[in-house]
Design a protein around this motif. Structure first.
Motif, PDB file in Angstrom:
ATOM      1  N   HIS A   1       0.731  -0.915  -0.063  1.00 20.74           N
ATOM      2  CA  HIS A   1      -0.097   0.088  -0.466  1.00 20.74           C
ATOM      3  C   HIS A   1       0.850   1.360  -0.289  1.00 20.74           C
ATOM      4  CE1 HIS A   1      -3.840  -2.317   2.036  1.00 20.74           C
ATOM      5  NE2 HIS A   1      -3.008  -2.537   0.819  1.00 20.74           N
ATOM      6  N   MET A   2       1.873   1.217   0.733  1.00 24.15           N
ATOM      7  CA  MET A   2       2.787   2.290   0.676  1.00 24.15           C
ATOM      8  C   MET A   2       3.199   2.611  -1.219  1.00 24.15           C
ATOM      9  SD  MET A   2       6.257   2.710   2.960  1.00 24.15           S
ATOM     10  CE  MET A   2       7.421   2.033   1.925  1.00 24.15           C
ATOM     11  N   PHE A   3       3.999   1.309  -1.322  1.00 24.79           N
ATOM     12  CA  PHE A   3       4.229   2.321  -2.837  1.00 24.79           C
ATOM     13  C   PHE A   3       3.314   2.149  -3.701  1.00 24.79           C
ATOM     14  CE2 PHE A   3       7.637  -1.543  -1.804  1.00 24.79           C
ATOM     15  CZ  PHE A   3       8.298  -0.729  -1.275  1.00 24.79           C
ATOM     16  N   ILE A   4       1.862   1.893  -3.614  1.00 27.35           N
ATOM     17  CA  ILE A   4       0.729   2.873  -4.120  1.00 27.35           C
ATOM     18  C   ILE A   4       0.522   4.021  -4.266  1.00 27.35           C
ATOM     19  CG2 ILE A   4      -1.790   2.532  -4.865  1.00 27.35           C
ATOM     20  CD1 ILE A   4      -1.894  -0.640  -4.132  1.00 27.35           C
ATOM     21  N   ILE A   5       0.646   4.785  -3.242  1.00 27.40           N
ATOM     22  CA  ILE A   5       0.281   5.793  -2.192  1.00 27.40           C
ATOM     23  C   ILE A   5       2.468   6.835  -2.739  1.00 27.40           C
ATOM     24  CG2 ILE A   5       0.823   7.565  -0.326  1.00 27.40           C
ATOM     25  CD1 ILE A   5      -1.348   4.961   1.416  1.00 27.40           C
ATOM     26  N   ILE A   6       3.026   6.283  -2.814  1.00 28.22           N
ATOM     27  CA  ILE A   6       3.753   6.569  -3.395  1.00 28.22           C
ATOM     28  C   ILE A   6       3.804   7.353  -5.044  1.00 28.22           C
ATOM     29  CG2 ILE A   6       6.438   6.529  -4.177  1.00 28.22           C
ATOM     30  CD1 ILE A   6       6.955   4.569  -1.669  1.00 28.22           C
ATOM     31  N   THR A   7       3.017   6.885  -5.544  1.00 28.45           N
ATOM     32  CA  THR A   7       2.845   7.165  -6.930  1.00 28.45           C
ATOM     33  C   THR A   7       2.309   8.141  -6.780  1.00 28.45           C
ATOM     34  OG1 THR A   7       3.982   4.614  -8.137  1.00 28.45           O
ATOM     35  CG2 THR A   7       2.394   6.664  -9.734  1.00 28.45           C
ATOM     36  N   PRO A   8       1.107   8.818  -6.459  1.00 26.12           N
ATOM     37  CA  PRO A   8       0.398   9.916  -6.238  1.00 26.12           C
ATOM     38  C   PRO A   8       1.143  10.791  -6.298  1.00 26.12           C
ATOM     39  CG  PRO A   8      -0.705   8.365  -5.276  1.00 26.12           C
ATOM     40  CD  PRO A   8       0.195   7.162  -6.158  1.00 26.12           C
ATOM     41  N   TRP A   9       1.577  10.386  -5.216  1.00 26.71           N
ATOM     42  CA  TRP A   9       2.247  11.188  -3.996  1.00 26.71           C
ATOM     43  C   TRP A   9       3.296  11.772  -4.843  1.00 26.71           C
ATOM     44  CZ3 TRP A   9       6.758  10.929  -0.924  1.00 26.71           C
ATOM     45  CH2 TRP A   9       7.223  12.400  -0.207  1.00 26.71           C
ATOM     46  N   ILE A  10       4.517  11.544  -5.608  1.00 28.66           N
ATOM     47  CA  ILE A  10       4.900  12.254  -6.318  1.00 28.66           C
ATOM     48  C   ILE A  10       4.037  13.453  -7.152  1.00 28.66           C
ATOM     49  CG2 ILE A  10       6.827  11.789  -8.089  1.00 28.66           C
ATOM     50  CD1 ILE A  10       7.415   9.047  -6.093  1.00 28.66           C
ATOM     51  N   GLN A  11       3.793  12.435  -8.006  1.00 25.38           N
ATOM     52  CA  GLN A  11       2.845  13.271  -8.803  1.00 25.38           C
ATOM     53  C   GLN A  11       2.310  14.197  -8.467  1.00 25.38           C
ATOM     54  OE1 GLN A  11       3.051  13.061 -12.454  1.00 25.38           O
ATOM     55  NE2 GLN A  11       2.937  10.862 -12.286  1.00 25.38           N
ATOM     56  N   ILE A  12       1.768  14.553  -7.599  1.00 28.45           N
ATOM     57  CA  ILE A  12       0.899  15.601  -6.903  1.00 28.45           C
ATOM     58  C   ILE A  12       1.550  16.425  -5.938  1.00 28.45           C
ATOM     59  CG2 ILE A  12      -0.732  16.765  -4.547  1.00 28.45           C
ATOM     60  CD1 ILE A  12      -1.998  13.728  -5.150  1.00 28.45           C
ATOM     61  N   SER A  13       2.382  16.029  -5.278  1.00 34.18           N
ATOM     62  CA  SER A  13       3.874  17.238  -5.359  1.00 34.18           C
ATOM     63  C   SER A  13       4.297  17.907  -6.143  1.00 34.18           C
ATOM     64  CB  SER A  13       4.871  16.155  -4.656  1.00 34.18           C
ATOM     65  OG  SER A  13       4.653  15.096  -3.386  1.00 34.18           O
ATOM     66  N   ASN A  14       5.056  16.856  -7.151  1.00 31.31           N
ATOM     67  CA  ASN A  14       5.467  17.709  -8.721  1.00 31.31           C
ATOM     68  C   ASN A  14       4.301  19.170  -9.037  1.00 31.31           C
ATOM     69  OD1 ASN A  14       7.522  16.042  -8.508  1.00 31.31           O
ATOM     70  ND2 ASN A  14       6.872  14.957  -9.797  1.00 31.31           N
ATOM     71  N   THR A  15       2.823  19.114  -8.872  1.00 34.37           N
ATOM     72  CA  THR A  15       2.028  19.979  -9.264  1.00 34.37           C
ATOM     73  C   THR A  15       2.097  20.812  -8.060  1.00 34.37           C
ATOM     74  OG1 THR A  15       1.251  17.658  -9.910  1.00 34.37           O
ATOM     75  CG2 THR A  15      -0.409  20.182  -9.473  1.00 34.37           C
ATOM     76  N   ALA A  16       2.495  20.522  -6.865  1.00 32.04           N
ATOM     77  CA  ALA A  16       2.132  22.004  -5.724  1.00 32.04           C
ATOM     78  C   ALA A  16       3.976  22.736  -5.827  1.00 32.04           C
ATOM     79  CB  ALA A  16       1.823  21.099  -4.895  1.00 32.04           C
ATOM     80  N   LEU A  17       4.661  21.605  -6.353  1.00 27.62           N
ATOM     81  CA  LEU A  17       5.836  22.352  -6.708  1.00 27.62           C
ATOM     82  C   LEU A  17       6.028  23.442  -7.476  1.00 27.62           C
ATOM     83  CD1 LEU A  17       8.647  19.747  -6.070  1.00 27.62           C
ATOM     84  CD2 LEU A  17       8.258  21.917  -4.448  1.00 27.62           C
ATOM     85  N   LYS A  18       4.854  23.200  -8.270  1.00 28.50           N
ATOM     86  CA  LYS A  18       4.780  24.394  -9.651  1.00 28.50           C
ATOM     87  C   LYS A  18       4.029  25.240  -9.096  1.00 28.50           C
ATOM     88  CE  LYS A  18       3.800  20.467 -12.813  1.00 28.50           C
ATOM     89  NZ  LYS A  18       4.190  19.963 -14.047  1.00 28.50           N
ATOM     90  N   GLY A  19       3.294  24.720  -8.336  1.00 26.35           N
ATOM     91  CA  GLY A  19       1.290  26.132  -7.995  1.00 26.35           C
ATOM     92  C   GLY A  19       0.978  25.536  -9.234  1.00 26.35           C
TER      93      GLY A  19
END
Length: 253
Positions: free
Chosen positions: A128-146
């Motif tokens: 489950h942790m590995f599954i969560i990592i994928t959207p977390w990376i995508q959403i984190s990149n989006t948040a960093l770009k504002g």
């Protein structure tokens, strides 16, 4: 059927964020969930064997059919060409092959079987942790770009509502279908819960393969994640309401 209906309806939903429409359409083209649909079916008194069979068949076949369904029904636009064969090859390598190898090792090695039985819960949490990592990376990149700053709360709520509404449409369609063909009550529950659900891990895996020209992948991932959680919440209430005292009797014995 749910893929065709869901993809068409998702494109008609008037969402103001284009990436939300793409994400919702992507999620609607997915096969059934790997575990939650069957678990909810059983908790409501459904037929476990049928739920498991549907899950295995849909998850396996989905590796080959989802890229084709996306290409045919998603309607991402004429300027975006989906690499269907490349997507199938990557899904076979990243999804189907690891499952097959894991099952083969677990079946042939007593040591592996013992390890899985001993550390079953930690291994599940790790998965489950590995599954969560994928959207977390995508959403984190989006948040960093504002990018999230340009999305209003009402747009997010609209995406959640659209995903929940489409899921309820699937529930109604599958329920009516099972009654028309005369399935027993326990089989009806299994088909309704499993066939109406959509899997998040495969959607996020495919999202990493999709062309970059579709839009910000963090925003595309958001309706998939919200749709997954909304279907679990809805189905949990339905499973509890659908369960009868007769369904609880075997468990009490």
């Amino acid at each position: 059927l749910t893929v065709v209906v869901g993809a068409r309806l998702a494109r008609w939903v008037p969402l103001t964020v284009p990436e939300f429409t793409i994400g919702l359409t992507l999620f609607m083209c997915m096969p059934c969930t790997i575990s939650s649909g069957a678990a909810l079916a059983v908790s409501s008194g459904g037929n476990f064997a049928l739920a498991l069979m549907l899950t295995v068949i849909c998850s396996t076949v989905g590796v080959f059919t989802v890229p084709i369904m996306l290409d045919q029904f998603a309607g991402f636009g004429g300027n975006v060409k989906l690499p269907v064969m490349e997507m199938i090859q990557k899904l076979v390598v990243t999804v189907l092959l690891p499952i097959a190898l894991g099952k083969a090792i677990a079946s042939s090695s007593p040591a592996a079987k013992t390890t899985i039985q001993t550390f079953g819960s930690p291994l599940t949490y790790l998965s489950h942790m590995f599954i969560i990592i994928t959207p977390w990376i995508q959403i984190s990149n989006t948040a960093l770009k504002g990018t999230f700053a340009t999305v209003a709360l009402v747009d997010i709520l609209a995406a959640v509502s659209a995903g929940a509404l489409l899921h309820m449409v699937f529930l109604v369609i599958n329920y009516c279908g099972t009654k028309l063909i005369g399935l027993s009550e326990d089989m009806c529950k299994s088909v309704v819960f499993v066939a109406s659900s959509k899997t998040l891990p495969l959607a996020l895996t495919i999202l990493t393969i999709l062309p970059a020209g579709l839009g910000d992948k963090g925003l595309i991932a958001l309706p998939c994640i919200l749709g997954h959680f909304s279907q679990i919440v809805i189905d949990s209430f339905i499973a509890a309401a659908w369960k009868t005292p007769a369904d609880s009797a075997p468990a009490q014995k």
